[in-house]
Design a protein around this motif. Sequence first.
Motif, PDB file in Angstrom:
ATOM      1  N   UNK A   1       3.530 105.916  23.899  1.00 35.01           N
ATOM      2  CA  UNK A   1       2.124 106.076  23.629  1.00 35.01           C
ATOM      3  C   UNK A   1       1.589 107.376  24.202  1.00 35.01           C
ATOM      4  N   UNK A   2       2.174 107.850  25.264  1.00 33.06           N
ATOM      5  CA  UNK A   2       1.713 109.096  25.863  1.00 33.06           C
ATOM      6  C   UNK A   2       1.775 110.231  24.850  1.00 33.06           C
ATOM      7  N   UNK A   3       2.797 110.217  24.009  1.00 37.60           N
ATOM      8  CA  UNK A   3       2.932 111.265  23.001  1.00 37.60           C
ATOM      9  C   UNK A   3       1.757 111.279  22.025  1.00 37.60           C
ATOM     10  N   UNK A   4       1.151 110.135  21.765  1.00 38.27           N
ATOM     11  CA  UNK A   4      -0.024 110.079  20.881  1.00 38.27           C
ATOM     12  C   UNK A   4      -1.156 110.895  21.490  1.00 38.27           C
ATOM     13  N   UNK A   5      -1.356 110.780  22.785  1.00 41.37           N
ATOM     14  CA  UNK A   5      -2.409 111.534  23.459  1.00 41.37           C
ATOM     15  C   UNK A   5      -2.100 113.027  23.504  1.00 41.37           C
ATOM     16  N   UNK A   6      -0.839 113.359  23.722  1.00 40.91           N
ATOM     17  CA  UNK A   6      -0.476 114.756  23.945  1.00 40.91           C
ATOM     18  C   UNK A   6      -0.135 115.512  22.664  1.00 40.91           C
ATOM     19  N   UNK A   7       0.420 114.839  21.669  1.00 43.78           N
ATOM     20  CA  UNK A   7       0.852 115.542  20.458  1.00 43.78           C
ATOM     21  C   UNK A   7       0.250 114.957  19.186  1.00 43.78           C
ATOM     22  N   UNK A   8      -0.394 113.803  19.315  1.00 41.15           N
ATOM     23  CA  UNK A   8      -1.034 113.204  18.158  1.00 41.15           C
ATOM     24  C   UNK A   8      -0.117 112.402  17.257  1.00 41.15           C
ATOM     25  N   UNK A   9       1.123 112.220  17.657  1.00 42.21           N
ATOM     26  CA  UNK A   9       2.072 111.495  16.804  1.00 42.21           C
ATOM     27  C   UNK A   9       2.721 110.345  17.571  1.00 42.21           C
ATOM     28  N   UNK A  10       2.947 109.257  16.863  1.00 42.12           N
ATOM     29  CA  UNK A  10       3.654 108.116  17.442  1.00 42.12           C
ATOM     30  C   UNK A  10       5.115 108.254  17.058  1.00 42.12           C
ATOM     31  N   UNK A  11       5.947 108.604  18.027  1.00 41.77           N
ATOM     32  CA  UNK A  11       7.347 108.899  17.744  1.00 41.77           C
ATOM     33  C   UNK A  11       8.318 107.838  18.234  1.00 41.77           C
ATOM     34  N   UNK A  12       7.839 106.877  18.999  1.00 39.83           N
ATOM     35  CA  UNK A  12       8.728 105.854  19.544  1.00 39.83           C
ATOM     36  C   UNK A  12       9.123 104.870  18.445  1.00 39.83           C
ATOM     37  N   UNK A  13      10.308 104.353  18.542  1.00 40.86           N
ATOM     38  CA  UNK A  13      10.809 103.361  17.596  1.00 40.86           C
ATOM     39  C   UNK A  13      11.321 102.157  18.381  1.00 40.86           C
ATOM     40  N   UNK A  14      11.060 100.965  17.863  1.00 41.55           N
ATOM     41  CA  UNK A  14      11.493  99.749  18.559  1.00 41.55           C
ATOM     42  C   UNK A  14      12.978  99.761  18.867  1.00 41.55           C
ATOM     43  N   UNK A  15      13.782 100.268  17.940  1.00 40.02           N
ATOM     44  CA  UNK A  15      15.230 100.231  18.147  1.00 40.02           C
ATOM     45  C   UNK A  15      15.676 101.077  19.339  1.00 40.02           C
TER      46      UNK A  15
END
Length: 69
Positions: A1-15
């Motif tokens: 979630x931190x990446x959403x604040x810093x880069x605007x994108x959700x890059x994490x994947x459950x797997x």
Amino acid sequence: MLNVFEAGALEIRDKHSFDLPEIKSKKDWNQLFNEIWTNAEKFVKHVENMTSDQLENIFVHEKYGTFLP
């Protein structure tokens, strides 16, 4: 979630949720701990700086709801 604040994108994947480097030493543990702690502090600062209106905005995509639970 931190990446959403810093880069605007959700890059994490459950797997990849539990993909971590193997801990082989106290140094490895301390490095992982420090990284997690630093990221947690950054996350808290971002949330603290959000207004009530921002917290009610959609989180990345409508399917995820708002920033609030």
